[in-house]
Scaffold this active site. Structure first.
Site, PDB file in Angstrom:
ATOM      1  N   LYS A 100       0.623  -1.426   0.247  1.00  0.00           N
ATOM      2  CA  LYS A 100      -0.107  -0.010  -0.325  1.00  0.00           C
ATOM      3  C   LYS A 100       0.965   1.650  -0.095  1.00  0.00           C
ATOM      4  O   LYS A 100       0.193   2.532  -0.980  1.00  0.00           O
ATOM      5  CB  LYS A 100      -0.773   0.013   1.088  1.00  0.00           C
ATOM      6  CG  LYS A 100      -1.204   1.402   1.746  1.00  0.00           C
ATOM      7  CD  LYS A 100      -2.338   1.564   2.425  1.00  0.00           C
ATOM      8  CE  LYS A 100      -1.402   1.557   3.668  1.00  0.00           C
ATOM      9  NZ  LYS A 100      -1.263   3.168   4.538  1.00  0.00           N
ATOM     10  N   ARG A 119      -9.100   0.206   4.436  1.00  0.00           N
ATOM     11  CA  ARG A 119      -7.395   1.219   3.207  1.00  0.00           C
ATOM     12  C   ARG A 119      -6.257   0.342   3.438  1.00  0.00           C
ATOM     13  O   ARG A 119      -5.555   0.677   2.799  1.00  0.00           O
ATOM     14  CB  ARG A 119      -7.320   2.005   4.689  1.00  0.00           C
ATOM     15  CG  ARG A 119      -8.664   2.998   4.787  1.00  0.00           C
ATOM     16  CD  ARG A 119      -8.541   3.689   6.188  1.00  0.00           C
ATOM     17  NE  ARG A 119      -6.575   4.956   5.278  1.00  0.00           N
ATOM     18  CZ  ARG A 119      -6.005   5.417   5.885  1.00  0.00           C
ATOM     19  NH1 ARG A 119      -6.033   5.479   7.935  1.00  0.00           N
ATOM     20  NH2 ARG A 119      -4.250   5.815   5.921  1.00  0.00           N
TER      21      ARG A 119
HETATM   22  C1  UD1 Z   1       4.935   6.642   6.436  1.00  0.00           C
HETATM   23  C2  UD1 Z   1       3.413   5.768   6.115  1.00  0.00           C
HETATM   24  C3  UD1 Z   1       2.882   4.651   7.777  1.00  0.00           C
HETATM   25  C4  UD1 Z   1       4.095   4.062   8.335  1.00  0.00           C
HETATM   26  C5  UD1 Z   1       5.499   5.919   8.570  1.00  0.00           C
HETATM   27  C6  UD1 Z   1       6.530   5.187   9.591  1.00  0.00           C
HETATM   28  C7  UD1 Z   1       2.804   5.663   4.200  1.00  0.00           C
HETATM   29  C8  UD1 Z   1       1.711   6.948   3.452  1.00  0.00           C
HETATM   30  N1  UD1 Z   1       2.500   6.201   4.780  1.00  0.00           N
HETATM   31  O1  UD1 Z   1       4.211   7.446   7.006  1.00  0.00           O
HETATM   32  O2  UD1 Z   1       2.277   3.434   7.609  1.00  0.00           O
HETATM   33  O3  UD1 Z   1       3.756   4.467  10.263  1.00  0.00           O
HETATM   34  O4  UD1 Z   1       5.757   6.008   7.237  1.00  0.00           O
HETATM   35  O5  UD1 Z   1       6.901   4.261   8.826  1.00  0.00           O
HETATM   36  O6  UD1 Z   1       3.762   5.830   3.342  1.00  0.00           O
HETATM   37  N2  UD1 Z   1       7.542  13.931  10.423  1.00  0.00           N
HETATM   38  C9  UD1 Z   1       7.184  15.835  11.324  1.00  0.00           C
HETATM   39  N3  UD1 Z   1       7.332  16.634  10.056  1.00  0.00           N
HETATM   40  C10 UD1 Z   1       6.745  15.871   8.651  1.00  0.00           C
HETATM   41  C11 UD1 Z   1       7.031  14.639   8.520  1.00  0.00           C
HETATM   42  C12 UD1 Z   1       7.217  13.816   9.378  1.00  0.00           C
HETATM   43  O7  UD1 Z   1       7.728  16.049  11.837  1.00  0.00           O
HETATM   44  O8  UD1 Z   1       7.014  17.101   7.974  1.00  0.00           O
HETATM   45  C13 UD1 Z   1       6.955  13.218  11.970  1.00  0.00           C
HETATM   46  C14 UD1 Z   1       6.086  12.359  12.659  1.00  0.00           C
HETATM   47  O9  UD1 Z   1       5.120  13.300  12.485  1.00  0.00           O
HETATM   48  C15 UD1 Z   1       6.580  11.235  13.403  1.00  0.00           C
HETATM   49  C16 UD1 Z   1       8.269  11.279  11.854  1.00  0.00           C
HETATM   50  O10 UD1 Z   1       8.265  12.635  11.366  1.00  0.00           O
HETATM   51  O11 UD1 Z   1       6.606  11.456  14.075  1.00  0.00           O
HETATM   52  C17 UD1 Z   1       7.746   9.942  10.984  1.00  0.00           C
HETATM   53  O12 UD1 Z   1       6.731  10.107   9.740  1.00  0.00           O
HETATM   54  P1  UD1 Z   1       6.879   9.510   8.246  1.00  0.00           P
HETATM   55  O13 UD1 Z   1       8.010   8.702   7.950  1.00  0.00           O
HETATM   56  O14 UD1 Z   1       6.931  10.910   7.976  1.00  0.00           O
HETATM   57  O15 UD1 Z   1       5.689   9.366   8.054  1.00  0.00           O
HETATM   58  P2  UD1 Z   1       4.692   9.580   7.017  1.00  0.00           P
HETATM   59  O16 UD1 Z   1       5.728   9.415   5.016  1.00  0.00           O
HETATM   60  O17 UD1 Z   1       3.692   9.898   7.457  1.00  0.00           O
END
Ligand code: UD1
Length: 422
Positions: free
Chosen positions: A22, A400
């Site tokens: 996904k 989902r």
């Molecule tokens: C992706 C996955 C999700 C998984 C996560 C961590 C997808 C669609 N989703 O989510 O299933 O749980 O990786 O492996 O691929 N953060 C910030 N600022 C940002 C972006 C992230 O502070 O701009 C923080 C988030 O709040 C979190 C951490 O960074 O604490 C990691 O998040 P991130 O790796 O970005 O997760 P997603 O890409 O949203």
């Protein structure tokens, strides 16, 4: 609303096919926006999140055609006629933010709604925005939308992520392939979904090196061309179904499963006492008899233990012999499954980002409520081990991210059914 009924106590035996990932598919689909030639994805999973991304791309003018019962997505972004990703679609799925980088890189402008809050924590998008700014974009936040512009086009730059983010790495990577000059992304995410995206972009003509390490170097090109790309197997679905025989007993072979996608998870699972075997067709997990042993788990970015398998691992720990400490290091507030598991007789103490689980001999079936995608499947797994009937409501969360979950688990002997409209 539909619910899922599980009757526990049956040992499992047989094979479960693992679908395409996904999370990989949700980042590969926006990559179509980078080229005016067709991009075709094979091995796509059939999920409601994929339908939401299809809707979003269609709203921008892209064409997405499902072939072979949805397992092939034929996409064309020849005629992008709208550069605004509307709140009504973006609020349904956070991954919608992934259209920002590609739209900006190809069209020089994009307006994307900020994704709303999410049940598993605040989840900001500041890193996505900082990375695009580093490539020369000007950003303006107005009325809940990001207005992004790069009039003279994006320019390569060195950008170091202050913390590892999967989505931000994907967004900036997609933007950088059409930027002028060289981009170096430091402290980049190393997840298999990033490697899959880089491979797909290379098939489209991008010049990328270092994916799968924490430093990715991108040499910008003028345009990308069409390509066909198979989506990598879903490591989270794989880990989830590897846990099914560990919880219920018996033996399940996960078809298409690959050890390198789940190595740190598999190491922990093996430490509980179940057998994991690499076969010609995938990964086979067997639990012969007796309770599994408790293990401690700490979630971390890849190659560490995935946060997306924490809830399912907790379900196993609920009936393990001993005390297990689970530390959630990626998202705050990701233990919403704990009170639901406790309704089934589990003994769990949550304090901040730490959950301490004292294994009990038996769980008891109960009506429980899914709170998010991975939490919902952890309740189904727990139901496989519980005495009596577990009814999981709010299963739209499950739709989902898990295709044919009832068919896959009943195919290996579980007593599980979907009840419509209750
Ligand atoms: C992706 C996955 C999700 C998984 C996560 C961590 C997808 C669609 N989703 O989510 O299933 O749980 O990786 O492996 O691929 N953060 C910030 N600022 C940002 C972006 C992230 O502070 O701009 C923080 C988030 O709040 C979190 C951490 O960074 O604490 C990691 O998040 P991130 O790796 O970005 O997760 P997603 O890409 O949203």
């Amino acid at each position: 609303m539909d619910s899922i009924l599980v009757r526990g106590g049956t040992e499992l035996a047989g094979e479960i096919p693992i679908a395409g990932a996904k999370n990989a598919c949700l980042t590969l689909m926006p990559a179509t926006l980078l080229s005016d030639e067709p991009l075709t994805l094979t091995n796509a999973p059939r999920l409601s999140d994929i339908r939401t991304m299809t809707q979003l791309l269609a709203s921008l003018g892209a064409e997405v055609t499902q072939l072979q019962d949805g397992q092939v997505l034929a996409m064309s972004s020849h005629d992008i006629n709208n550069l605004t990703a509307d709140y009504d679609i973006v609020r349904k799925m956070r991954a919608s933010i992934l259209v920002l980088g590609p739209l900006l890189a190809r069209c020089g402008r994009a307006v994307v709604s900020l994704p709303g809050g999410c049940a598993i924590g605040a989840r900001p998008v500041d890193l996505h925005l900082k990375g695009l700014e580093a490539l020369g974009a000007t950003l303006d936040l107005k009325d809940g939308y990001v207005h992004a512009e790069a009039k003279a086009g994006l320019k390569g730059a060195v950008f170091e992520f202050p913390l590892v983010s999967v989505g931000a790495t994907e967004n900036i990577l997609m933007a950088a392939v059409l930027a002028k000059g060289t981009t170096v992304l430091k402290n980049a995410a190393r997840e298999p979904e990033i490697v899959d995206l880089a491979q797909c972009l290379r098939r489209m003509g991008a010049q990328i090196e270092g994916e799968g390490t924490s430093e990715i170097t991108i040499q910008g090109v003028d345009r990308l061309h069409g390509a066909t790309h198979p989506v990598v197997p879903d490591r989270i679905e794989l880990g989830t179904y590897m846990l099914a025989p560990a919880i219920a007993g018996g033996s399940v072979e996960c078809l298409g499963g690959r050890m390198e996608l789940v190595s740190s998870f598999a190491e922990k699972l093996a430490a509980t006492g179940v057998e994991i075997e690499e076969t010609a067709k995938g990964l086979k997990v067997t639990r012969k008899n007796g309770r599994v042993r408790s293990v401690d788990v700490e979630t971390a970015p890849f190659p560490g233990f995935p946060t997306d398998l924490q809830a399912q691992m907790m379900a196993l720990m609920c009936t393990a012999d001993g005390v297990s400490v689970l530390e959630e290091r990626i998202f705050e507030n990701r233990f919403m499954h704990a009170p639901e598991l406790m309704r089934m007789g589990a003994s769990i103490d949550v304090s901040g980002g730490t959950a301490t689980v004292t294994g009990v001999e038996k769980l008891k079936g109960a009506p429980v409520m899914a709170t998010d995608l991975r939490a919902s499947v952890s309740l189904i797994l727990a139901g496989l081990a519980a005495e009596g009937e577990t009814r999981v409501s709010r299963v739209y969360h499950l739709d989902r991210g898990y295709e044919h979950v009832v068919r896959k688990l009943s195919g290996v002997g579980a007593s599980i059914e979907r009840v419509h409209g209750e």
